[in-house]
Design a protein around this motif. Structure first.
Motif, PDB file in Angstrom:
ATOM      1  N   UNK A 163      41.757  44.029  30.047  1.00 31.32           N
ATOM      2  CA  UNK A 163      42.032  44.789  31.273  1.00 31.32           C
ATOM      3  C   UNK A 163      42.200  43.884  32.484  1.00 31.32           C
ATOM      4  N   UNK A 164      42.699  42.679  32.276  1.00 31.46           N
ATOM      5  CA  UNK A 164      42.960  41.784  33.396  1.00 31.46           C
ATOM      6  C   UNK A 164      43.868  42.460  34.414  1.00 31.46           C
ATOM      7  N   UNK A 165      43.619  42.258  35.711  1.00 30.03           N
ATOM      8  CA  UNK A 165      44.536  42.792  36.721  1.00 30.03           C
ATOM      9  C   UNK A 165      45.967  42.281  36.553  1.00 30.03           C
ATOM     10  N   UNK A 166      46.151  41.194  35.807  1.00 22.71           N
ATOM     11  CA  UNK A 166      47.502  40.689  35.548  1.00 22.71           C
ATOM     12  C   UNK A 166      48.355  41.719  34.833  1.00 22.71           C
ATOM     13  N   UNK A 167      47.715  42.677  34.141  1.00 19.48           N
ATOM     14  CA  UNK A 167      48.462  43.677  33.372  1.00 19.48           C
ATOM     15  C   UNK A 167      48.622  45.004  34.121  1.00 19.48           C
ATOM     16  N   UNK A 168      48.104  45.099  35.329  1.00 17.63           N
ATOM     17  CA  UNK A 168      48.157  46.381  36.041  1.00 17.63           C
ATOM     18  C   UNK A 168      49.589  46.866  36.241  1.00 17.63           C
ATOM     19  N   UNK A 169      50.489  45.977  36.628  1.00 14.79           N
ATOM     20  CA  UNK A 169      51.875  46.399  36.892  1.00 14.79           C
ATOM     21  C   UNK A 169      52.588  46.860  35.628  1.00 14.79           C
ATOM     22  N   UNK A 285      54.928  38.046  36.948  1.00 12.10           N
ATOM     23  CA  UNK A 285      53.843  38.969  37.290  1.00 12.10           C
ATOM     24  C   UNK A 285      52.737  38.176  37.981  1.00 12.10           C
ATOM     25  N   UNK A 286      52.973  37.848  39.236  1.00  9.93           N
ATOM     26  CA  UNK A 286      52.025  36.996  39.963  1.00  9.93           C
ATOM     27  C   UNK A 286      50.659  37.672  40.074  1.00  9.93           C
ATOM     28  N   UNK A 287      49.637  36.931  39.714  1.00  8.08           N
ATOM     29  CA  UNK A 287      48.277  37.451  39.790  1.00  8.08           C
ATOM     30  C   UNK A 287      47.340  36.286  40.073  1.00  8.08           C
ATOM     31  N   UNK A 328      40.251  35.500  40.341  1.00  7.82           N
ATOM     32  CA  UNK A 328      39.850  34.830  41.576  1.00  7.82           C
ATOM     33  C   UNK A 328      39.042  35.758  42.470  1.00  7.82           C
ATOM     34  N   UNK A 329      37.870  35.332  42.934  1.00  8.00           N
ATOM     35  CA  UNK A 329      36.992  36.205  43.729  1.00  8.00           C
ATOM     36  C   UNK A 329      37.602  36.699  45.036  1.00  8.00           C
ATOM     37  N   UNK A 330      38.554  35.967  45.595  1.00 12.12           N
ATOM     38  CA  UNK A 330      39.148  36.397  46.855  1.00 12.12           C
ATOM     39  C   UNK A 330      40.199  37.469  46.722  1.00 12.12           C
ATOM     40  N   UNK A 331      40.566  37.813  45.504  1.00 15.67           N
ATOM     41  CA  UNK A 331      41.622  38.809  45.283  1.00 15.67           C
ATOM     42  C   UNK A 331      41.055  40.215  45.395  1.00 15.67           C
ATOM     43  N   UNK A 332      41.852  41.180  45.877  1.00 14.76           N
ATOM     44  CA  UNK A 332      41.338  42.541  46.055  1.00 14.76           C
ATOM     45  C   UNK A 332      40.948  43.222  44.750  1.00 14.76           C
ATOM     46  N   UNK A 336      33.064  41.661  39.804  1.00 17.04           N
ATOM     47  CA  UNK A 336      32.234  40.680  39.091  1.00 17.04           C
ATOM     48  C   UNK A 336      31.583  41.197  37.822  1.00 17.04           C
ATOM     49  N   UNK A 337      31.674  42.517  37.560  1.00 17.51           N
ATOM     50  CA  UNK A 337      30.973  43.081  36.407  1.00 17.51           C
ATOM     51  C   UNK A 337      31.878  43.756  35.399  1.00 17.51           C
ATOM     52  N   UNK A 338      33.147  44.011  35.736  1.00 18.38           N
ATOM     53  CA  UNK A 338      33.996  44.820  34.862  1.00 18.38           C
ATOM     54  C   UNK A 338      34.871  43.948  33.959  1.00 18.38           C
ATOM     55  N   UNK A 339      34.412  43.691  32.793  1.00 15.42           N
ATOM     56  CA  UNK A 339      35.180  43.090  31.696  1.00 15.42           C
ATOM     57  C   UNK A 339      36.006  41.886  32.158  1.00 15.42           C
ATOM     58  N   UNK A 340      37.329  41.950  32.091  1.00 14.87           N
ATOM     59  CA  UNK A 340      38.160  40.783  32.423  1.00 14.87           C
ATOM     60  C   UNK A 340      38.681  40.813  33.860  1.00 14.87           C
ATOM     61  N   UNK A 341      38.080  41.591  34.719  1.00 20.40           N
ATOM     62  CA  UNK A 341      38.542  41.681  36.100  1.00 20.40           C
ATOM     63  C   UNK A 341      37.711  40.809  37.043  1.00 20.40           C
ATOM     64  N   UNK A 342      36.953  39.873  36.514  1.00 19.51           N
ATOM     65  CA  UNK A 342      36.187  38.977  37.365  1.00 19.51           C
ATOM     66  C   UNK A 342      35.032  38.254  36.717  1.00 19.51           C
ATOM     67  N   UNK A 343      34.322  38.867  35.748  1.00 24.93           N
ATOM     68  CA  UNK A 343      33.194  38.155  35.141  1.00 24.93           C
ATOM     69  C   UNK A 343      33.594  36.822  34.508  1.00 24.93           C
ATOM     70  N   UNK A 344      32.604  35.978  34.353  1.00 23.59           N
ATOM     71  CA  UNK A 344      32.798  34.686  33.694  1.00 23.59           C
ATOM     72  C   UNK A 344      32.543  34.849  32.201  1.00 23.59           C
ATOM     73  N   UNK A 345      33.429  34.298  31.394  1.00 25.94           N
ATOM     74  CA  UNK A 345      33.333  34.357  29.935  1.00 25.94           C
ATOM     75  C   UNK A 345      33.187  32.932  29.401  1.00 25.94           C
ATOM     76  N   UNK A 346      32.347  32.766  28.397  1.00 25.69           N
ATOM     77  CA  UNK A 346      32.132  31.435  27.829  1.00 25.69           C
ATOM     78  C   UNK A 346      33.409  30.911  27.176  1.00 25.69           C
TER      79      UNK A 346
END
Length: 442
Positions: A163-169, A285-287, A328-332, A336-346
């Motif tokens: 669910x990365x924001x890269x796929x929203x469009x 698809x700039x993200x 990136x934390x500065x993006x709208x 920080x908690x929702x799957x691939x929309x901000x959390x850090x993954x090993x």
């Protein structure tokens, strides 16, 4: 000495072992996942090379005749309906008879096979798996290749970053179908940490449409992903090494790696980051996805672009803090908690760590320390808040445990690598869960 943390990591892998492979999580992911098994093999090679070889060979036992390695190989002993979409949804079997899904995941398997071989050289294993790895690349090149020399994916699940924001469009054009009632994930993980019902409904609609073409034609989602293409390029670089070790010609793999790198530079790079591209329209698809940093792994990436990516890793993603947010934390869109929309993954951090180790070892050390800090703080969770290191998703997640074992072997605890890069030399058989105790780690 690698300490209690390494012992805990091995216990997770032992508990998640299922006779010939490792499940990502006992509760939420009870089958074999493709790139999960590759990452697990990399870490398992540090303490049980035989188990690591079994992991990969088990997965490739479900390879299709066309060369694709499905993203899930289903365990027939797991009750129907315990995971959705399950084998009844995909309705397909590999030549081996295994029920599988019909989509793929990033081809990190050649890298895993080579790392397993380096941990415990086995020419027979290399000769056995090499043609399967070549077939995997051939499928991607022929069934998913474009005129621009890039590889496209047909579903967000194929990116690994669902669910990365890269796929929203591109997802916005997909008509969602009913899916909420079929979800099993929300019985194990909070809805605030998972894709939304609408996103999930779109995933199911895309999977159903692809299935209904006989797994041949892309539907509304047809995207060239930088992480996937970088993994393809790294696979070719690695296959050149495997070919040479097997006494075969490595040059075709060198050429393929150079070609994919050049195509990515020409078509996917812009303004300090690699981006996904709509394969049909050609629109970038700039993200602000951290997937755009993974091309640091490509050895022939031009130095100026590598330096630009490192600058973005520092300025946009703040890796000096020791974590790599998936967005990136500065993006709208950042969460920080929702799957691939901000959390850090090993696993994502590990990939970028690999790209930094020979370019900026100082920054690589920071990320290594950060991965160790995350699991020390919150356990081997599926993903982590990049600021607080609070764990999210599943507990006892296999690739988090496996890749931290690899980090410990290379980087060590407090920056002191394990002796010889090995956590334990295996002395017995693969064994069953419960047969390995505290004594296995020196």
């Amino acid at each position: 000495m690698i300490g209690h943390l390494g012992q805990r990591a091995v216990r997770v892998l032992v508990a998640n072992w299922d006779r010939s492979y490792t499940v990502p999580s006992r509760r939420l992911y009870p089958h074999q996942w493709s790139w999960d098994s590759a990452f697990v093999a990399i870490g398992s090679a540090r303490w049980s090379p035989r188990r690591a070889r079994s992991e990969l060979l088990s997965l490739f036992g479900s390879q299709w005749r066309d060369g694709r390695v499905p993203h899930i190989a289903f365990n027939p002993e797991i009750q129907d309906g315990s995971y959705f979409p399950g084998p009844e949804f995909w309705d397909v079997r590999a030549p081996s008879g295994s029920a599988t899904s019909g989509i793929v995941q990033p081809p990190v398997h050649a890298l895993a096979a080579w790392r397993v071989h380096l941990a415990d050289p086995d020419s027979g294993f290399l000769r056995r798996i090499y043609p399967r790895l070549v077939a995997q690349q051939h499928f991607l090149r022929t069934a998913r290749g474009s005129e621009q020399g890039l590889i496209h994916i047909v579903h967000p699940w194929e990116s690994g970053m669902d669910n990365s924001p890269a796929w929203d469009t591109p997802l916005a054009s997909v008509e969602p179908g009913p899916a909420g009632a079929s979800r099993r994930d929300l019985g194990h993980v909070s809805a605030d940490e998972r894709p939304t019902d609408q996103d999930y409904a779109r995933y199911i609609a895309l999977a159903r449409a692809y299935r209904d073409t006989g797994y041949r034609r892309a539907g509304a989602f047809c995207v060239e992903d930088p992480l996937f293409n970088a993994a393809y390029g790294v696979a070719e670089v690695t296959l050149a090494k495997i070919a040479k070790a097997c006494g075969l010609d490595p040059e075709p793999h060198h050429q393929a790696a150079a070609a994919i790198t050049a195509a990515m530079v020409e078509h996917l790079y812009d303004d300090g980051l690699f981006h996904a591209r709509d394969a049909r329209s050609g629109i970038l698809l700039r993200s602000h996805s951290a997937a755009g940093l993974v091309p640091l792994m490509l050895p022939d990436l031009p130095r100026d672009l590598a330096n630009a990516l490192i600058g973005s890793a520092l300025d946009r993603f703040g890796i000096k803090q020791g974590t790599l947010p998936s967005y990136a934390p500065g993006a709208p869109e950042f969460d920080p908690a929702r799957y691939w929309r901000g959390p850090s993954w090993i696993n994502l951090t590990w990939l970028v760590w690999q790209g930094l180790r020979h370019r900026r070892p100082d920054l690589a050390d920071v990320l290594a320390d950060g991965m160790i800090a995350a699991v020390s703080r919150s356990g081997f969770r599926e993903y982590f808040d990049p600021f607080t290191l609070h764990g999210h998703g599943c507990a006892d997640f296999s690739w988090s445990a496996a890749l931290v074992l690899d980090v410990i072997a290379e980087h060590g605890l407090n920056g002191v690598p394990a002796a010889g890069g090995q956590i334990r030399q295996e002395t017995g058989g693969i064994g069953e869960p419960g047969e390995i105790g505290d004594h296995v780690l020196a």
